[in-house]
Each structure stands twice: as C-alpha cells, then as structure tokens.
Design a protein around this motif. Structure first.
Motif, PDB file in Angstrom:
ATOM      1  N   UNK A   1       0.808  -1.234   0.000  1.00 13.80           N
ATOM      2  CA  UNK A   1       0.000   0.000   0.000  1.00 13.80           C
ATOM      3  C   UNK A   1       0.838   1.281   0.000  1.00 13.80           C
ATOM      4  N   UNK A   2       2.056   1.195   0.480  1.00 12.35           N
ATOM      5  CA  UNK A   2       2.922   2.374   0.527  1.00 12.35           C
ATOM      6  C   UNK A   2       3.343   2.825  -0.869  1.00 12.35           C
ATOM      7  N   UNK A   3       3.175   1.984  -1.865  1.00 12.97           N
ATOM      8  CA  UNK A   3       3.591   2.317  -3.230  1.00 12.97           C
ATOM      9  C   UNK A   3       2.413   2.579  -4.157  1.00 12.97           C
ATOM     10  N   UNK A   4       1.214   2.768  -3.617  1.00 11.32           N
ATOM     11  CA  UNK A   4       0.020   2.869  -4.457  1.00 11.32           C
ATOM     12  C   UNK A   4       0.102   3.991  -5.496  1.00 11.32           C
ATOM     13  N   UNK A   5       0.825   5.047  -5.197  1.00  8.60           N
ATOM     14  CA  UNK A   5       0.954   6.157  -6.159  1.00  8.60           C
ATOM     15  C   UNK A   5       2.200   6.038  -7.021  1.00  8.60           C
TER      16      UNK A   5
END
Length: 115
Positions: A72-76
C-alpha cells in the motif's frame, strides 16, 4: 409418542456432534472480523533478493491489484514493468496475465524507498 420424542432428541444430538466434528476437522474459510485476503496469505519468503508473499488468488484478482494490496505504501508509485519482472522471477511457470483462481502465487513485496 414418548418414543418418538426420544428418537428425535437422539437424532438432534447426533447431528449436533456431527456438525461440531466437521467444523473442527475441516474448518471454515471465512473468519468474522478478519479480511478474507489476509487469511489467504501464507508466508513471506526471500528469493533472489526479492522479498515475496504467497497469496491465494481469488475471483477478480489481478497481478496489479494484489501487488497494490500488499504494497500500500507504493500505491501512487507503482512500476508495472518491475512488478511483472519480479513476479515472473518468483513464479517462472506462471503467466502473470492469466492467474488461476484458487492457486497460490508468490508476489513481490517492496520496501518504501528513502524520501
């Protein structure tokens, strides 16, 4: 009439014990209060400098949706080519476009890069 009532009571008790035995021996697939996806995750491993998590593929899952869920920390900031490359390295016989429902695959886990 009394014999019928006793018979029905014995049948209900037997069904209760059979139900309890089945539930304890087979188990249930869904646990209330726990995300079903989280309950399907098996383990985290490290292969060829790639940290991975085994996840069971469910209806509607794709490589990218699962990668987003476990990272989730890399969603962007997802690098699709890197995810596909790493997935192929972890699962050499699997096709990243045609994941089989109900099968376990290793999905890459990425650490957040330093800001």
């Amino acid at each position: 009439m009394n014999n019928i009532l006793k018979t029905l009571t014995y049948i209900l008790i037997a069904l209760l014990f059979i139900s309890m035995y089945k539930d304890l021996s087979v188990g249930t697939t869904l646990t209330p209060g726990i995300n079903n996806k989280q309950s399907q995750e098996e383990k985290i491993s490290k292969t060829e400098n790639i940290t991975a998590m085994k996840v069971k593929v469910l209806q509607g899952d794709t490589l990218l949706t699962i990668a987003e869920e476990i990272n989730p920390q890399l969603s962007n900031n997802l690098n699709v080519n890197k995810i596909v490359e790493d997935f192929k390295a972890l699962n050499p016989t699997a096709d990243p476009v045609e994941l089989q429902i109900g099968e376990f695959y290793s999905f890459p886990i990425y650490k957040r890069e330093a800001d």
